[in-house]
Structures are given as C-alpha cells and as structure tokens.
Design an enzyme around this catalytic site. Structure first.
Site, PDB file in Angstrom:
ATOM      1  CG  ASP A  96      -1.772   1.181   1.437  1.00  0.00           C
ATOM      2  OD1 ASP A  96      -1.608   2.188   0.702  1.00  0.00           O
ATOM      3  OD2 ASP A  96      -2.666   1.129   2.308  1.00  0.00           O
ATOM      4  CG  HIS A  97       3.157   4.165  -3.041  1.00  0.00           C
ATOM      5  ND1 HIS A  97       3.813   5.127  -2.312  1.00  0.00           N
ATOM      6  CD2 HIS A  97       3.971   3.847  -4.070  1.00  0.00           C
ATOM      7  CE1 HIS A  97       4.985   5.402  -2.881  1.00  0.00           C
ATOM      8  NE2 HIS A  97       5.107   4.632  -3.938  1.00  0.00           N
TER       9      HIS A  97
END
Lengths: 330, 426, 358
Positions: B398-399
């Site tokens: 998850d950036h």
C-alpha cells in the site's frame, strides 16, 4: 430548504411559534439576556421581550409547575430545563402533575406544555450531568416523549409539540446541537409525533436508535457494509407514542434487531423495544434482540473511563458483530 | 321506618369486625354523635358512633360476635316499631379466630402423566429438542426441510440453527461454512470443470462470498497497490524442512515450507516497521507484533486465519498452529478472533502450480506476499550453471503506508532469511 | 361570587351575605359528617380528608373571590368545592366514584375541581400545587387580566421546597396571588412546633419581602375581611401575600386516623367549644341578623340537601370501563399519534384488540 444546525432549527421553530401564537411563551434559566446556556434561544429575548421570554431563578420545581398552571389556564408555555439531569428536582411536577391533570380531573382541563431539555454525555461532565433519562418519562401515561435526531425533525417536531394539547417532553442532545442538515423554509412544516423513520435501508440487520445514537448507528452501518452486511437503521423520533409498527416491519425483513441508546439498557428504551419485538416478531427472529447502552455505572470523570462507559460506535459495532456471529453471518 | 346499622369500615384494611361491647341496650334511645358500641378491627378497638337519632330496636350481632363489613348488626327506628321478620343476622362466629373445620382430605386424584415432549419439526429421532431460531424453523417448515441433520451444529450459540444455515441448505451448500469477516485476496482459482449447464443459473452470494466480494472491490478501489517481485532460492529451505521433519517424525508433527515463509515474513516485518505499518484515516499505525495471516482455500471461497505474534513464535509452534488452523478452516471450526487482527498475509498458490501471481491487499493490512511453486531451475551461481529450487514471490504494498524502497527492503530481508534459513530457527 | 360588603360590620348589616356565609359553613359541616358515615359504609374508598372544624377558614376566604379569580386547594377540598358553588350531588358523586362526579369518577376525594368557576383542584401532593397556582397567576399577568389567585394549603406544605420556590417566584415576578396557610396546627400527626423552625408561619413570607399576616381562622368575618383586602392588593397592585388562618380540625388527618394518638382529648374539646359555626351563629342571633329558628331551619335545610346529594350519588352510574383510556390525552390528533403503538403492548392486548378503544 436551507442547511442549518440542529440548534438553529430549534430557534427558528421557537421564533415561528412565538410570532404565530401570542399564548406561546418561554421559561427557563439564562434563556434571555444570557441568550441561552446552549444558545438555542439566542436573539429571542431581544425580539420578543421579557414577558414572552421569561428568565427564571434556579427553581425547576417552581417554574416547571408554573408552566403546568399556565398551561391549565390555556397558555402554551415552552419550559427549558437546562439539562435533563435537572429535571429530577422537578420530577413531581412532571409525573404527578403535568402527566396526571387531564385524566385525574376527568378530562375537563388539559396541560399543553412543552418541556425542552438536552441529555447526553461525552464531555467529562461527570455522573450528575451526563444522564439520558427519557426512558423514565416514556413509561408514564399522560406524557408524550419525543427525541428528534436531525435538524429538520427538530424543527418540525418542536412545532408539533408546541401546538399539541398534551404535555410533551422534548429531548434534545448536547452533541447534536452542532449537527447540520437541511430544513424546509415553510413555517407550516411540521413533523407528526409517533412516527419513526427508516434512515438507512438494509436486509441483514436492524439497528433501532433515537437522538444522537442514530448518528452512531449510521456510522456503524458504514463499517459493517465493508464486510458485506447491509444494516437498516430505524430512527424512532418518538418514544411515547412509540411507532412499533415501523420497527416490526424492519425486523420482519432482517430477522435481527439491535437497540442502542445513550441511557442505561436496564429498564431502558431497549427493554421496551425488546419486549415488543419479541411479542410481535417472535416467529421472525433469528436471535434475541440485542441491547447496547451506557455502562451500568454513574458516568466517571477520567477520560479513558468515560470512553469505556459510553455507548460508542465501537461498542455498538461489537454488539452488532456479536449478533451477526450468533446468526452465522460474519 | 326502621333502618339497619351495618358493620362499619373503621380501618382501610378491615374486612370484618367483632362487637367488643354494646354501650346501649335494646329499647335505648340513641343520639347522633353518641358512641353506641366498641368494635374490634384488625388494627385496634374503635368507637362506633351513631349518625342519627333514634331508638335501638334490635341487636343482631351481640358482644363477642363477629360480622363481615357491611352486614347488618342492629335495627334502629321509632320507639315501639316492629322489627321486620326477615331481619337476618349475618353469619356469626362465637370465636373471632374460629376457622372452618378441616375438610376430609379429598381422594387423591393421580396426577396426569407429564405430556410427551413436543416433537420438534425436523427432528426425526424424537430425542432432545432441536435448537432453532424462530425464523429458521419457519423457513425450514415452509421449504419442507429436515433440520435434524444439522442438530447441534448450527452457526448460532450452542449450535443453534439459524437463518444462514437454512439458507445454505436451501442453496445446496452442504456443510456449514465457517464464518468470514476478512476476505483475503486471491485471484480466481481455475475452477474444476463444471457440469454443462444449458441455462444460466443465478445464485445469490452467501454472506461469506458477499463479504469477500465487497472487501476485495473496496481494496482495489481505494488502496494504491504497487508490486515488487523477487526470485528466492529455496534450496536450503527445502533441506532445512526435510531435516526438521525427520527430527520431529516421532511426534508426528510436520513443518511445511509455508511455515518457514511465515516465520521469515514475521521476522522481516518487525525489522522493517515502515513496511509493516498500516495507513488508517490519515495516520500510520505501527504494530508491535507481526500477526501473519495465511490464506486457506475452501471449496467455494476463502478464509484467512491468523498466526498471532509469529515474530516471537518458533517454527515448530507456527507449524502446529497452521496445521490446526487449516484443518479447522476447512471444517468450519474457526472462531471470529482467529480471523481478525492480522497485520500481513501470505498467500501461497504453489500447490496449484502457479509460478507467480499478484495478490490483493486485505485492509487494514498494508502488504501481502504472493508465492508460487518451488521448481528446480537452472541458475548461475559464481559463474556456474547449477540446479536450484527457485520460488517467485510478489509483494504487493500500500503506497500510502510504505514507499518502494520500504517494500524492497522488506522483501530483501525475507529473501535473505529464506536463503539462509538457519536464522529462522534463532 | 361578587361581594358588596367589605368590613365585618358591613357583613353584619347585610343579611344576605351573613346568611350565605352561615349556610355554606353549615352545608360543609353536614356534608363532611355524612361523608364520614358514607366512608364507613365503604361507599367511599381511598383517602378521605375531612374539613370539619375548618369551615370558617375555607368559606371566609372563598367568599372574597370575584368572578374570574382562580382558586387552588389541597386534598382537604370537599368544603372548598361546596364553597365555590359545586353541587353537593356532583361532589358526593365524585367521592362515590360515579360518572356524575365533578371529575367523572377519575379523581376522587383529593382531586375535586370546577373549571367553569376557575376552581382548579384539589391536589394530592403536599405543596405540589403551589407552583401551579403561581403558573395560573402568571397566566393572568400574561393576559393582563384584572384577577387574582387564591392558593389554599395546610401548615405542612410550608416546609416543602415547592412552597419556597413558589413564594420566591411570586415575589420576584410580582404576581397576583394570595397564599393562604390554613394552619390547623398539625401536619398529619406532627405539630407545627415540632416541624417548623418558624412556627409563626406567616413570618416566613418575609424571606421573600412579601407581606404576611395571621388571623383567627375560626372567625369567618375576620378571615373574609383579610382575604378581601389581600386579594384586592393582588388584583390591583400585583402584590402577592401570605394569609395564615389559624384553625383546628376536630377529626383526624383522614378518616383512617382518629386524631387521638397525637392530640389530647382536652385539646380537642377546648377547640370544639370554639366551634366556628356555633360561634358565628351566636353572633348573628345576638345581633339580630338571624333568629334561632332561622338557624334551625338552615340546619334542616342543609341536612336535606346533603341527603338528596347522597341519594343522587347512590343512584348514579359508575363510569363505563370501556372508557378507561379516555382522557389520558386530549390533543385532537392523539389517536392518530398512538395508532402505531398498538401491538405488542404489555397490558393484555391480544390479537385484534386495540388498547385505546373499546
């Protein structure tokens, strides 16, 4: 239609009714020059003067009783009790007098009185200032008890209550005063007493709530939706009369019910709803009715203790999940 | 005109009174306000006063006698008036406390035998009653279903059969599926060849599948995924596994490669908090332990039980847990708390011959490791071509929680640990 | 209720007023004695508080009321209802619980009223009606009506919180109300001296800078003069006041109490010798306003009136039980409001039966 806060909606309703009917007048502590301890009556004293907006000393039994007497004479007083905690010192006037007069006197005289008062907790106001006691009054024949949960309902139901010929306990909520929502412009817009509203539709679970708890229930419904559970939320709006028909219709659809309230569950609103739901919807139930309320303690001061005692979303959600687990869903 | 005096109510709880004594005799004049008798009530002896003038013509209840409230105790009138013949005295008792003599005991009527236990719908055995919720019973009745097969194994508390169980039965679902809260990611598994269907059949999703669908769609829509791939040399891990299983053969325990992978991920996660943290409502939430969830495929669906605090558990402990969790996952015996609270997921499709794949993150976790099969391949080691057991691993991140470098560092550590697996036993 | 005479002398000159005062007191006395008898015959149930001995305090003050004035009283209200002009048959009917009663059988002894004459009860909670009386005065003020409120209550009520709140509000808001303390010297079984830090009860008004005075409550003319003066002050100057009328009740607190445990026979006898009605009768005959025959005639007259009232009440019907739920609410919309509350209620409804209707 205009967006306004719950507080503003109440003020507009009072303003409209004061203008419309010379028999309407307000009584309460700090409602005049002080503009109201929660600013609901702000500006009304300036506009209508001290006879229509009558400030009182700290004498709840005295001025609430005076409200009963004035109402018996045909006026329409709207008495503000600063918070529902303080109604206790005037309990006799509400239960033994306001609620009983019409019946006791054979229907010859009535009490068209409105008692406005906020309940609720969460600001570390401690035990004596954090109660939600509406259930106690909702059990009393002769009283009407309502609890609008949106600005539009606050506006419409306060008007109805003022025009109603019977004593109405109008339950507001401290946190809700700041909630914003659309309110119709029409001064003749009224909302009937005794009718609940389905504020969110769903098929898997019914959550029944009133007042601020409705807002919490809607957020819980959002969380549950992430897990594929569709929750129906019923806003009672009125405790006595109680629209059990709307609740029953919902439970027949979802088969699972949870009642959440800010007050204590024991002998509370949830107790009444559970009894009626079990009676009417017995064959439709997948599990017994679940109840969530404030922890059964006098509200503590310390913040973590208070949070532990409040019927927060997390607790309502946990109870909902527990109920759904018992039903093999989740 | 004669008038009756009746036993007066002199206390709010009295039901009968006893004449203590008359203060007037037959033939005497009585005046309003005069006390004419003393009457004993349940509370005290009270004075009985006359309410009008007259002559006491006849006493009907004498001193010491008792009469019920409201019954006549005397007649008053004009002097010399005759008393009506039918001036009946109330039933009298000599003794105020006298009771009716005990009746002879009635013939004992044998008690009716207890009714047979109600036969519960759907319970053919006629033994204990079936625990079913009202709506489930109604649905079963309406559909003509026999619920006895589910006796005691329903999804409700203490095995109560509930609506969801009946729904599954109606949908032909067979065994009661386990409850699902978090649906992990997995690309669609190649389904076994389905029977040829001439008409499209529409089936509503079970709650579990519905949850998976909603969760995965939400994750893909809201979480900015990025993917990192690595080829991991599992040769030494395979050897370690063999050695461990030989050592444990006496106890019957078995360690799988997946257990080693879980341990490696757990150790790596606590070493790289920036790749472990979650993004929640604009905050980063740091987790004290690595709760590594593992995806378990079901016949139709998916469940992801969690190995809690895998960073402080031994490989052996992890192996025991995963075995138990997987078996209970398939039999539907997982508890809610066993499928909640994960901080990372490992999804392994190697057993189905997938060489590599990318998985969908399960929020609020911020990463998921997808591993494929272990195959012998030719690789170059120090200039030589040698056969090694290789496995592809794809880490989805998850950036919002971690950057590319954070993810890469995590994956690097996982690889290092699996390639030097003695560290897993430390 | 319009009155012409203002002073005691004035009353004695006005035979009509004098006769009316005497007859009303005699009617109350006779009515209360018969009420006690009817209670022992179990035709009257619950609590029954008699005003025997207090007639002058009740009648003297009420006689000073003008049309439009409001009256509030405690539960010792049979005499009040009669003094206001309610029919004895309707009052006895209420005591018997009949449909013909002033509250249609729903209130009983403690909750008599006559709304058309602005007699608003008849209240069961000691001191509870004082704030309500203040509310009525507030309504008069709101509407600028030139009337006043007479609020009667006993000595026991002066120790309740509601008493103090009511007096304070009346004084702070300058309301047209006279608070009449009918001091019969005992609150149930407890004397005024035992229970009140200031036993001279009229003094208690000074805490609110309100005028207070005390009169002989067994002198109907003295009561009347004071009430008339104070009510005029209330009506015209919007000045509230306290009027303490000292009297005595010959019977106990209620029919269930003989009144002898906490009082001596001597005390009771000494007050009987100062019976307010006998006293007034003597005064009237002495002054030649009435003859002894007139007095006799009046006693016979009221006895007959009370007997008729009892007969009427005996004959009258009880309220239909199908009307049990009527008058709980009165808003024209109430049935529609409660229409969704029917089912699942705990009070015995099953199937189609509606709880609010027959």
């Amino acid at each position: 239609m205009a967006d306004m806060t719950y507080r503003e909606a109440l003020r507009r309703a009072l303003d409209d009714e004061l203008a419309r009917d010379p028999d309407v007048f307000l009584m309460g502590e700090e409602i005049g020059r002080f503009q109201g301890s929660y600013k609901v009556t702000q500006g009304l004293w300036d506009k209508y003067g001290p006879k229509r907006v009558r400030e009182t000393p700290i004498s709840e039994a005295g001025f609430l009783g005076a409200g009963v007497g004035a109402a018996m004479m045909g006026l329409r007083p709207v008495v503000e009790i600063m918070t529902i905690n303080f109604i206790l010192v005037a309990m006799d006037q509400v239960i033994n007098h306001a609620a009983k007069v019409r019946y006791m006197f054979g229907g010859t005289v009535g009490v068209p009185l409105v008692i406005r008062t906020p309940g609720g907790a969460g600001a570390q106001l401690t035990a004596q200032h954090s109660q939600s006691l509406e259930a106690w009054f909702a059990g009393c024949p002769g009283m009407k008890v309502v609890a609008p949960a949106s600005p539009a309902d606050a506006f419409g139901m306060l008007k109805t209550a003022i025009r109603d010929d019977d004593p109405v306990l109008f339950c507001e909520n401290l946190v809700m005063y700041n909630v914003t929502g659309p309110v119709p412009d029409d001064p003749e817009f009224t909302v009937p007493l005794g009718k609940a509203a389905v504020v969110r539709e769903g098929r898997d679970l019914t959550i029944v709530a009133h007042s601020y708890t409705v807002q919490r229930a809607l957020r819980v419904a959002d969380h549950l939706a992430l897990d594929g559970v569709e929750t129906e939320v019923v806003d009672l709006r009125s405790l006595r009369p109680l629209d059990i028909d709307t609740v029953a219709e919902s439970v027949r659809k979802t088969n699972r019910a949870l009642v959440a309230e800010e007050g204590w569950s024991t002998y509370g609103v949830g107790a009444e709803l559970a009894a009626r739901i079990h009676r009417i919807c017995f064959d439709d139930l997948d599990a017994p009715v679940e109840r969530v309320g404030q922890a059964e303690v006098p509200m503590p001061y310390s913040k973590p203790l208070e949070l532990a005692a409040l019927p927060l979303e997390s607790k309502i959600e946990a109870a909902a999940r527990g109920l759904l687990r018992d039903c093999g869903v989740l | 005109m004669t008038d009756e005096l009746v036993m007066p109510r002199l206390s709010d709880t009295m039901e009968e009174g006893t004449i203590g004594r008359w203060l007037k005799a037959e033939g005497d004049e009585i005046h309003e306000g005069e006390v004419i008798a003393e009457i004993e009530t349940d509370k005290a002896t009270m004075e009985f006063q006359a309410y009008s003038d007259g002559t006491l013509l006849k006493i009907l209840v004498s001193d010491g006698e008792t009469a019920p409230l409201g019954s006549p105790i005397a007649i008053v009138g004009e002097p010399g008036e005759s008393v009506p013949e039918d001036a009946a005295a109330a039933p009298k008792k000599k003794e105020k406390k006298a009771r009716e003599p005990e009746r002879a005991p009635a013939e004992q009527v044998p008690a009716a035998p207890p009714p047979a236990p109600a036969v519960v719908a759907g319970n053919g055995s006629g033994g204990g009653a079936l625990k079913v919720s009202p709506i489930a019973r109604r649905m079963a009745d309406e559909a003509g279903l026999d619920l006895s097969a589910l006796a005691g194994t329903g999804s409700g508390p203490e095995g109560r059969i509930v609506k969801a169980d009946v729904e599954r039965m109606l949908a032909g679902g067979g065994a009661v599926a386990a409850p699902v809260a978090l649906a992990p990611s997995a690309p669609a598994v190649a389904a076994p060849p389905a029977a040829v269907v001439t008409e499209a059949e529409v089936r509503e999703l079970t709650p579990m599948l519905k949850a998976v669908a909603t969760r995965m769609a939400h994750s893909k829509q809201t979480v900015p995924h990025f993917y990192l791939t690595s080829e991991i040399d599992m040769t030494r891990a395979v050897e370690l596994r063999k050695e461990l299983n030989e050592a444990l053969s006496a106890s019957g325990e078995k360690v799988s490669l997946n257990d080693l992978i879980i341990r490696a991920c757990a150790m790596a996660l606590v070493e790289h908090p920036q790749a472990h943290r979650s993004y929640v409502d604009g905050n980063h939430v740091y987790h004290p332990h690595a709760n590594v969830a593992m995806a378990v495929a079901l016949d139709d669906g998916l469940i992801v039980p969690v190995v809690f605090e895998a960073d402080v558990k031994t490989v052996r402990q992890i192996a025991r847990e995963t075995r138990d969790l997987a078996s209970r996952a398939r039999s539907g015996g997982l508890r809610q708390r066993e499928i909640e609270g994960g901080t990372f997921t490992v999804s392994n499709l190697g057993m189905l011959d997938v060489s590599s794949f990318a998985a969908i993150i399960n929020p609020p976790e911020s990463a998921i490791l997808a591993v494929g099969n272990v195959t012998e391949r030719a690789v170059v080691v120090e200039g030589q071509i040698v056969p090694r057991s290789m496995m592809n691993a794809t880490l989805a991140c998850d950036h919002r929680a971690c950057s590319g470098a954070d993810g890469a560092r995590l994956l690097q550590t996982i690889k290092r640990l699996l390639q030097g697996p003695a560290a897993l036993l430390a | 209720m319009a009155r012409a005479a203002h002073s005691e002398e004035g009353v004695l000159q006005d035979a009509d007023t004098a006769r009316r005062l005497f007859r009303t007191m005699a009617l109350i006395r006779r009515f209360e004695e018969r009420t006690e008898e009817q209670y022992t015959r179990a035709r009257i149930g619950g609590y029954c508080h008699l005003a025997i001995g207090e007639e002058a305090s009740t009648v003297g003050a009420i006689d000073a009321l003008q049309e439009g004035d409001c009256l509030f009283a405690s539960y010792r209200d049979h005499g009040t209802a009669l003094a206001v002009g309610s029919s004895p048959a309707a009052v006895m009917g209420e005591l018997f619980g009949k449909q013909t009663g002033v509250a249609h059988g729903r209130g009983g002894s403690m909750h008599l009223l006559d709304a058309s004459r602005r007699f608003f009860g008849g209240w069961g909670i000691v001191g509870g009606h004082l704030p309500i009386a203040v509310g009525a005065a507030l309504a008069l003020e709101h509407r600028d009506e030139p009337h006043a409120v007479l609020c009667q209550f006993g000595d026991g009520a002066t120790n309740t919180g509601a008493y103090h709140e009511a007096l304070n509000l009346a004084a702070v808001w300058n309301l047209p109300i006279v608070f009449q303390i009918i001091n019969n010297q005992y609150g149930m079984g407890t004397s005024v001296e035992q229970s009140s830090a200031e036993p001279e009860l009229f003094h208690r008004s000074c805490a609110y800078r309100m005028h207070g005075e005390r009169v002989d409550g067994n002198d109907v003319l003295e009561v009347r003069e004071a009430a008339e003066r104070l009510l005029a002050q209330a009506r015209e100057d919007r000045k509230p006041s306290v009027l303490e009328t000292v009297t005595y009740r010959f019977r106990g607190h209620s029919v269930a109490d003989a009144g002898k445990v906490y009082r001596t026979a001597e005390e009771i006898d000494s007050w009987r010798r100062r019976d307010p009605i006998t006293r007034f009768g003597l005064l009237l005959t002495e002054r030649g306003v009435l003859t002894a025959d007139d007095i006799d005639g009046i006693w016979k007259d009221v006895a007959a009136e009370v007997k008729d009232a009892i007969d009427d009440a005996l004959e009258a019907a009880f309220p239909d039980i199908d009307t049990l739920y009527e008058h709980v609410y009165g808003d024209p919309d109430w049935e529609s409001q409660f229409s969704h509350m029917q089912a699942g209620a705990p009070f015995g409804e099953r199937g189609e039966a509606r709880s609010w209707q027959t």
